[in-house]
Scaffold this motif. Structure first.
Motif, PDB file in Angstrom:
ATOM      1  N   ALA A 196      -4.445   6.767  -1.304  1.00 44.05           N
ATOM      2  CA  ALA A 196      -3.898   5.439  -1.048  1.00 44.05           C
ATOM      3  C   ALA A 196      -4.122   4.543  -2.259  1.00 44.05           C
TER       4      ALA A 196
ATOM      5  N   VAL B 109       0.862  -1.181   0.000  1.00 44.58           N
ATOM      6  CA  VAL B 109       0.000   0.000   0.000  1.00 44.58           C
ATOM      7  C   VAL B 109       0.895   1.226   0.000  1.00 44.58           C
TER       8      VAL B 109
ATOM      9  N   VAL C 149      -5.317   0.547   7.211  1.00 44.38           N
ATOM     10  CA  VAL C 149      -5.700  -0.207   6.018  1.00 44.38           C
ATOM     11  C   VAL C 149      -5.722  -1.708   6.286  1.00 44.38           C
TER      12      VAL C 149
ATOM     13  N   GLY D  57      -2.988   0.389  -3.936  1.00 45.54           N
ATOM     14  CA  GLY D  57      -2.414  -0.925  -3.652  1.00 45.54           C
ATOM     15  C   GLY D  57      -3.504  -1.959  -3.439  1.00 45.54           C
TER      16      GLY D  57
ATOM     17  N   THR E 250      -5.500  -5.328   4.372  1.00 48.33           N
ATOM     18  CA  THR E 250      -5.058  -5.945   3.119  1.00 48.33           C
ATOM     19  C   THR E 250      -5.114  -7.460   3.260  1.00 48.33           C
TER      20      THR E 250
ATOM     21  N   ILE F 228      -5.778  -3.025  -1.460  1.00 45.93           N
ATOM     22  CA  ILE F 228      -6.571  -2.572  -0.314  1.00 45.93           C
ATOM     23  C   ILE F 228      -7.893  -3.326  -0.246  1.00 45.93           C
TER      24      ILE F 228
END
Length: 123
Positions: free
Chosen positions: A24, A2, A99, A26, A101, A28
């Protein structure tokens, strides 16, 4: 992975305004709280403003009434509108995001940080 990328810092005269942005990207799954901290020399890191995924906000007493935090969940972005800036607001501002993930077969949750944005307010 991220990544948080900030933009919008700069130089402004006292009483002026700046808007910081942080996006942000990635792998996520979800973003919980997002916010902004500033690192004041000789002091601990100070939470400037925070916003939850549901839109609840809280602010440092020193910025209440002058700064406004907002977010765009569709863009995974958080913003800080800074009005009535004072010389004492001069410092580097860092965005963060809590976050979740995918990690293997599970979900991992941690904070990620932006690269920092210099805000300089001249008197």
């Amino acid at each position: 992975q991220v990544q948080l990328v900030e933009s919008g810092g700069g130089l402004v005269q006292a009483g002026g305004s700046l808007r910081l942005s942080c996006a942000a990207s990635g792998s996520i799954v979800s973003i919980n709280a997002m916010g902004w901290y500033r690192l004041v020399p000789g002091k601990q890191r100070e939470l400037v403003a925070r916003i939850t995924s549901g839109g609840s906000t809280n602010y440092a007493d020193s910025v209440k009434g002058r700064f406004t935090i907002s977010r765009d969940n569709a863009k995974n972005a958080v913003y800080l509108q800074m009005n009535s800036l004072k010389p004492e607001d001069t410092v580097v501002y860092y965005c963060y995001a809590d976050v979740s993930t995918i990690q293997g077969t599970g979900v991992m949750r941690r904070d990620y940080w932006g690269q920092g944005s210099q805000v300089t307010v001249s008197s």
